[in-house]
Design an enzyme around this catalytic site. Structure first.
Site, PDB file in Angstrom:
ATOM      1  N   VAL A   1      -9.116   0.554   5.008  1.00  0.00           N
ATOM      2  CA  VAL A   1      -9.081   1.420   6.155  1.00  0.00           C
ATOM      3  C   VAL A   1      -8.299   0.824   7.055  1.00  0.00           C
ATOM      4  CG1 VAL A   1     -10.762   0.849   8.664  1.00  0.00           C
ATOM      5  CG2 VAL A   1     -11.244   0.679   6.241  1.00  0.00           C
TER       6      VAL A   1
ATOM      7  N   GLU B   1      -3.025   5.739  -8.409  1.00  0.00           N
ATOM      8  CA  GLU B   1      -3.627   6.661  -7.554  1.00  0.00           C
ATOM      9  C   GLU B   1      -4.086   8.028  -8.748  1.00  0.00           C
ATOM     10  OE1 GLU B   1      -3.721   9.662  -3.669  1.00  0.00           O
ATOM     11  OE2 GLU B   1      -3.071   7.130  -3.310  1.00  0.00           O
TER      12      GLU B   1
ATOM     13  N   ASP C   1       0.697  -1.277   0.334  1.00  0.00           N
ATOM     14  CA  ASP C   1      -0.390   0.003   0.062  1.00  0.00           C
ATOM     15  C   ASP C   1       0.696   1.127  -0.097  1.00  0.00           C
ATOM     16  OD1 ASP C   1      -2.742   1.385   0.258  1.00  0.00           O
ATOM     17  OD2 ASP C   1      -2.607   1.968   2.562  1.00  0.00           O
TER      18      ASP C   1
END
Length: 283
Positions: free
Chosen positions: A228, A135, A83
């Site tokens: 999350v 992204e 990530d």
């Protein structure tokens, strides 16, 4: 169980109008808690290791090896994902270690440089059978880059996906990283327009600051992967603090870390069920 592939878990959720939970690993106990949550829920989960987490542990290999071992030992379908990496060499290391997917975060770069860097990562990853999340449109709050008004443009996103070949796209729609209050308001109309414009699944970052109801609406509008971290970290910390407050002379860390692990497992299970479209009590 054999490691699941992120792209398969996300595609399956997207096809049924649901989303898969992607939860950040902080240490071994987090990975154990998340695997337990998936097993209890009977649902898949994505375990994410961020660049910041790798740096905290002094390198990617130690925490990655532990997380991969937990995932392989679990009875639940679990994928392991890198990530928010902005170092291409870290992406290469994750691929070599056996991650099924990576996120290259070039959002802080000018558009053309983001496209070029992301395309390089995609070429290397796809050659190894690994999928890539990109992204576009900076998501606020991370490393002090708070930009609540930033939004991903659907036309630019369409061009970005075509130019880079990414398999999923993290988009800026109103969420912000590291929020401890669940008060963020998402642009649901924009999510719908991005969903209609793009051939790849949408990823919601900064979901800790988004309420259950709004997350549900975002999934209905087109989000397929929900990230999350901070929200679950809060459960861990509050559980540990409660044990230590109750027993100020306690020194065996297993006794309080165990409670943190259990708290994360319970809340992660609830969230997995929420993302899958099951009726759960709001928290």
């Amino acid at each position: 169980m054999t490691l699941a592939l992120t792209r398969d878990l996300v595609a399956a959720a997207d096809a049924r109008g649901a989303a898969v939970g992607a939860f950040n690993v902080i240490h071994l106990e987090t990975a154990e808690a998340l695997a337990r949550a998936a097993e209890n829920a009977g649902l898949p989960v994505i375990l994410q290791i961020s660049q910041n987490c790798a740096d905290y542990h002094g390198g990617l290999a130690p925490i990655a090896s532990a997380t991969l071992a937990v995932a392989r030992a679990s009875a639940a379908p679990i994928a392991v994902h890198l990530d928010h990496a902005d170092r291409e060499e870290l992406v290469d290391e994750a691929i070599a270690l056996g991650f099924g997917s990576v996120m290259f975060d070039g959002a802080a770069l000018p558009y053309d440089l983001n496209v070029a860097a992301t395309a390089r990562v995609v070429a290397a990853a796809h050659a190894a059978g690994v999928s890539v999340e990109g992204e576009l449109g900076e998501i606020g709050g991370k490393d002090g880059a708070h930009a609540p008004g930033v939004r991903t443009d659907p036309g630019e996103a369409q061009s970005f996906v075509a130019a880079t070949g990414v398999d999923a796209l993290a988009v800026a729609v109103g969420s912000s990283h590291a929020m401890t209050a669940r008060t963020a308001q998402l642009d649901l109309d924009l999510i719908g327009r991005l969903k209609a414009a793009l051939p790849v699944p949408l990823v919601l970052h900064g979901s800790s600051g988004v309420s259950d109801d709004v997350i549900g609406a975002a999934i209905a509008a087109g989000m397929a992967k929900i990230n999350v971290s901070t929200h679950l970290n809060g459960y861990f910390s509050r559980a540990v603090r409660g044990v230590l407050d109750a027993d100020p002379v306690l020194v065996d860390s297993r006794r309080y870390v165990r409670e943190g692990r259990a708290a994360v497992a319970a809340e992660a299970e609830r969230m997995l069920r929420l993302f899958a479209g099951e009726a759960v009590l709001a928290r």
